[in-house]
Design a protein around this motif. Sequence first.
Motif, PDB file in Angstrom:
ATOM      1  N   LYS A   1       0.827  -1.209   0.000  1.00 14.22           N
ATOM      2  CA  LYS A   1       0.000   0.000   0.000  1.00 14.22           C
ATOM      3  C   LYS A   1       0.860   1.258   0.000  1.00 14.22           C
ATOM      4  O   LYS A   1       0.397   2.334  -0.395  1.00 14.22           O
ATOM      5  N   VAL A   2       2.103   1.121   0.470  1.00 15.85           N
ATOM      6  CA  VAL A   2       3.014   2.269   0.506  1.00 15.85           C
ATOM      7  C   VAL A   2       3.681   2.487  -0.851  1.00 15.85           C
ATOM      8  O   VAL A   2       3.839   3.625  -1.298  1.00 15.85           O
ATOM      9  N   ILE A   3       4.064   1.405  -1.529  1.00 14.99           N
ATOM     10  CA  ILE A   3       4.883   1.570  -2.741  1.00 14.99           C
ATOM     11  C   ILE A   3       4.069   1.622  -4.023  1.00 14.99           C
ATOM     12  O   ILE A   3       4.587   2.066  -5.057  1.00 14.99           O
ATOM     13  N   LEU A   4       2.804   1.170  -4.004  1.00 16.63           N
ATOM     14  CA  LEU A   4       1.995   1.207  -5.223  1.00 16.63           C
ATOM     15  C   LEU A   4       1.188   2.497  -5.241  1.00 16.63           C
ATOM     16  O   LEU A   4       0.257   2.663  -4.452  1.00 16.63           O
ATOM     17  N   PRO A   5       1.511   3.430  -6.124  1.00 20.39           N
ATOM     18  CA  PRO A   5       0.809   4.717  -6.126  1.00 20.39           C
ATOM     19  C   PRO A   5      -0.639   4.578  -6.580  1.00 20.39           C
ATOM     20  O   PRO A   5      -0.945   3.817  -7.492  1.00 20.39           O
ATOM     21  N   THR A   6      -1.527   5.300  -5.920  1.00 19.97           N
ATOM     22  CA  THR A   6      -2.931   5.331  -6.303  1.00 19.97           C
ATOM     23  C   THR A   6      -3.366   6.737  -6.725  1.00 19.97           C
ATOM     24  O   THR A   6      -4.481   6.911  -7.197  1.00 19.97           O
ATOM     25  N   LYS A   7      -2.479   7.707  -6.549  1.00 20.99           N
ATOM     26  CA  LYS A   7      -2.750   9.090  -6.942  1.00 20.99           C
ATOM     27  C   LYS A   7      -1.631   9.581  -7.851  1.00 20.99           C
ATOM     28  O   LYS A   7      -0.564   8.977  -7.898  1.00 20.99           O
ATOM     29  N   PRO A   8      -1.861  10.668  -8.593  1.00 21.44           N
ATOM     30  CA  PRO A   8      -0.793  11.194  -9.455  1.00 21.44           C
ATOM     31  C   PRO A   8       0.513  11.376  -8.691  1.00 21.44           C
ATOM     32  O   PRO A   8       0.528  11.925  -7.584  1.00 21.44           O
ATOM     33  N   VAL A   9       1.593  10.905  -9.295  1.00 25.25           N
ATOM     34  CA  VAL A   9       2.894  10.928  -8.634  1.00 25.25           C
ATOM     35  C   VAL A   9       3.477  12.337  -8.685  1.00 25.25           C
ATOM     36  O   VAL A   9       3.544  12.963  -9.741  1.00 25.25           O
ATOM     37  N   LYS A  10       3.888  12.820  -7.537  1.00 27.60           N
ATOM     38  CA  LYS A  10       4.531  14.126  -7.439  1.00 27.60           C
ATOM     39  C   LYS A  10       6.045  13.916  -7.407  1.00 27.60           C
ATOM     40  O   LYS A  10       6.577  13.394  -6.422  1.00 27.60           O
ATOM     41  N   PRO A  11       6.748  14.296  -8.463  1.00 31.12           N
ATOM     42  CA  PRO A  11       8.205  14.087  -8.498  1.00 31.12           C
ATOM     43  C   PRO A  11       8.890  14.802  -7.344  1.00 31.12           C
ATOM     44  O   PRO A  11       8.542  15.927  -6.985  1.00 31.12           O
ATOM     45  N   LYS A  12       9.866  14.129  -6.751  1.00 32.93           N
ATOM     46  CA  LYS A  12      10.661  14.711  -5.676  1.00 32.93           C
ATOM     47  C   LYS A  12      12.052  15.006  -6.232  1.00 32.93           C
ATOM     48  O   LYS A  12      12.737  14.104  -6.708  1.00 32.93           O
ATOM     49  N   ILE A  13      12.459  16.273  -6.174  1.00 35.13           N
ATOM     50  CA  ILE A  13      13.703  16.707  -6.798  1.00 35.13           C
ATOM     51  C   ILE A  13      14.758  16.971  -5.719  1.00 35.13           C
ATOM     52  O   ILE A  13      14.500  17.687  -4.747  1.00 35.13           O
ATOM     53  N   TYR A  14      15.942  16.390  -5.928  1.00 35.80           N
ATOM     54  CA  TYR A  14      17.047  16.575  -4.997  1.00 35.80           C
ATOM     55  C   TYR A  14      18.271  17.069  -5.766  1.00 35.80           C
ATOM     56  O   TYR A  14      18.672  16.462  -6.753  1.00 35.80           O
ATOM     57  N   GLN A  15      18.830  18.176  -5.305  1.00 42.15           N
ATOM     58  CA  GLN A  15      20.093  18.667  -5.846  1.00 42.15           C
ATOM     59  C   GLN A  15      21.215  18.038  -5.026  1.00 42.15           C
ATOM     60  O   GLN A  15      21.357  18.340  -3.840  1.00 42.15           O
ATOM     61  N   LEU A  16      21.986  17.161  -5.648  1.00 40.73           N
ATOM     62  CA  LEU A  16      22.994  16.413  -4.912  1.00 40.73           C
ATOM     63  C   LEU A  16      24.407  16.788  -5.328  1.00 40.73           C
ATOM     64  O   LEU A  16      24.681  17.031  -6.503  1.00 40.73           O
ATOM     65  N   HIS A  17      25.284  16.817  -4.342  1.00 43.40           N
ATOM     66  CA  HIS A  17      26.721  16.835  -4.589  1.00 43.40           C
ATOM     67  C   HIS A  17      27.195  15.385  -4.624  1.00 43.40           C
ATOM     68  O   HIS A  17      26.510  14.469  -4.162  1.00 43.40           O
ATOM     69  N   SER A  18      28.376  15.156  -5.165  1.00 41.86           N
ATOM     70  CA  SER A  18      28.933  13.810  -5.123  1.00 41.86           C
ATOM     71  C   SER A  18      29.135  13.389  -3.669  1.00 41.86           C
ATOM     72  O   SER A  18      29.229  14.232  -2.768  1.00 41.86           O
ATOM     73  N   ALA A  19      29.170  12.093  -3.457  1.00 42.34           N
ATOM     74  CA  ALA A  19      29.308  11.502  -2.115  1.00 42.34           C
ATOM     75  C   ALA A  19      28.071  11.737  -1.257  1.00 42.34           C
ATOM     76  O   ALA A  19      28.163  11.915  -0.040  1.00 42.34           O
ATOM     77  N   GLN A  20      26.895  11.756  -1.911  1.00 41.85           N
ATOM     78  CA  GLN A  20      25.630  11.782  -1.190  1.00 41.85           C
ATOM     79  C   GLN A  20      24.789  10.572  -1.600  1.00 41.85           C
ATOM     80  O   GLN A  20      24.977   9.994  -2.680  1.00 41.85           O
ATOM     81  N   THR A  21      23.842  10.216  -0.728  1.00 44.86           N
ATOM     82  CA  THR A  21      23.030   9.016  -0.913  1.00 44.86           C
ATOM     83  C   THR A  21      21.556   9.331  -0.716  1.00 44.86           C
ATOM     84  O   THR A  21      21.191  10.147   0.136  1.00 44.86           O
ATOM     85  N   LEU A  22      20.719   8.684  -1.506  1.00 47.08           N
ATOM     86  CA  LEU A  22      19.271   8.726  -1.321  1.00 47.08           C
ATOM     87  C   LEU A  22      18.788   7.334  -0.914  1.00 47.08           C
ATOM     88  O   LEU A  22      19.113   6.341  -1.571  1.00 47.08           O
ATOM     89  N   PHE A  23      18.014   7.264   0.169  1.00 47.29           N
ATOM     90  CA  PHE A  23      17.342   6.029   0.567  1.00 47.29           C
ATOM     91  C   PHE A  23      15.865   6.137   0.207  1.00 47.29           C
ATOM     92  O   PHE A  23      15.230   7.170   0.437  1.00 47.29           O
ATOM     93  N   PHE A  24      15.300   5.065  -0.328  1.00 49.91           N
ATOM     94  CA  PHE A  24      13.881   5.005  -0.654  1.00 49.91           C
ATOM     95  C   PHE A  24      13.235   4.041   0.340  1.00 49.91           C
ATOM     96  O   PHE A  24      13.180   2.837   0.130  1.00 49.91           O
ATOM     97  N   GLY A  25      12.744   4.637   1.461  1.00 50.26           N
ATOM     98  CA  GLY A  25      12.414   3.816   2.601  1.00 50.26           C
ATOM     99  C   GLY A  25      13.655   3.019   2.964  1.00 50.26           C
ATOM    100  O   GLY A  25      14.771   3.531   2.962  1.00 50.26           O
ATOM    101  N   GLY A  26      13.455   1.741   3.250  1.00 51.07           N
ATOM    102  CA  GLY A  26      14.591   0.850   3.420  1.00 51.07           C
ATOM    103  C   GLY A  26      14.675  -0.152   2.292  1.00 51.07           C
ATOM    104  O   GLY A  26      15.430  -1.124   2.365  1.00 51.07           O
ATOM    105  N   LEU A  27      13.915   0.117   1.215  1.00 51.99           N
ATOM    106  CA  LEU A  27      13.786  -0.840   0.115  1.00 51.99           C
ATOM    107  C   LEU A  27      14.916  -0.739  -0.898  1.00 51.99           C
ATOM    108  O   LEU A  27      15.281  -1.737  -1.533  1.00 51.99           O
ATOM    109  N   ALA A  28      15.445   0.448  -1.091  1.00 54.34           N
ATOM    110  CA  ALA A  28      16.458   0.660  -2.129  1.00 54.34           C
ATOM    111  C   ALA A  28      17.283   1.890  -1.767  1.00 54.34           C
ATOM    112  O   ALA A  28      16.922   2.668  -0.879  1.00 54.34           O
ATOM    113  N   ARG A  29      18.359   2.051  -2.509  1.00 51.66           N
ATOM    114  CA  ARG A  29      19.303   3.128  -2.202  1.00 51.66           C
ATOM    115  C   ARG A  29      20.035   3.509  -3.479  1.00 51.66           C
ATOM    116  O   ARG A  29      20.293   2.672  -4.339  1.00 51.66           O
TER     117      ARG A  29
END
Length: 366
Positions: free
Chosen positions: A235-263
């Motif tokens: 219920k958390v990962i399957l979208p049911t409403k229009p997806v709102k893109p999340k934008i991140y300005q990253l420098h090198s040596a930074q990480t994004l976690f997607f919950g604990g499912l992926a990185r």
Amino acid sequence: MAVFCTGCGVKLQSENPEQPGYVPASAMEREQVICKRCFRIKHYNDLTPVPMDKNDFLQILHRIGETKTLVVKIVDLFDFNGSWLPGLMRFVNFNPVLLVANKTDLFPHVNWGRIEQWVRLQAKQGGLKPVDVVFCSGEKGTGIKTLMEAIEKHRQGGDVYVVGATNVGKSTIINQMLKHAGAEETAPLLTTSRFPGTTLDMIKIPLDDGQALYDTPGVINEHQMAHYISHEELKVILPTKPVKPKIYQLHSAQTLFFGGLARLDFNAGERQSFVCYMSNELLVHRTKLEKADQLYVQHLGEMLTPPGKKSLQEWKELEPHQFSIGEEPVDIVFSGLGWVAVKGTGAHLTAYAPEGVGVYVRPSLI
């Protein structure tokens, strides 16, 4: 005479409540009968998992190649790579294939002409040359009339088989076509849910000219994230409403976690934007690369969730996938979870997902 569930197509029985197709004996006399499992899905959004042998799927697909028919292949546009059936053409023989991209309601503001070109190119690279491509939303009912017209044009008086991976929305689309045809008062609707594997056997729907449309069970693509988490976490990962893109300005040596499912690790490259297309309900967490491993160990199942604490004992270790991005915009895709758009200014990335989950790089969709 055998009686079949009008919701999922399984053969009904009254002997064993623990087996697929169970209904109380008193219910077998009704004109339209649904099994206990479909009843609980419809009224309680509760799914009892039912294992299906892969050979059963193959046997159903082999039937398609033995007759002259139109194959309607449905893909989930939000999970195009994860819902693709790579070996379909060898099963359908020389029958024409109509490609349907479902869940357009998740993309409210896009250039549909460009996306159609993208879909056709991806289909060609996947070994499929469809007779036509139709975009629709089974959830909202948009594009259903166009789909029905395309089916009538290309079936040329023959049967129609609707195929696709689990959870692409086959039964939802067929229900919308039944409603558009004015059949909801006389024909039962198919059981639908957000859970994979709702349809258990082929469901035959008669057409006006004596032919039939068949809803087939979803083919399990084991590289999709949905097969690695609980039904509650879906219920958390399957979208049911229009997806709102999340934008991140990253420098090198930074990480994004997607919950604990992926990185996703940004190992090297100039400062640039990473646009995340995932369920609005999924938390994205940014941290420094040097702190990522420790953060994952300390907060998995808490701040980094899903997976929740109940799932951790069965949780698989995240596997790394290395990518070097050039000058062309690309998407880093996590099968069944979503993707991250990288604009193509050069980057060295490492994407992590549980062992068995597909991770890909593809030309940018949006």
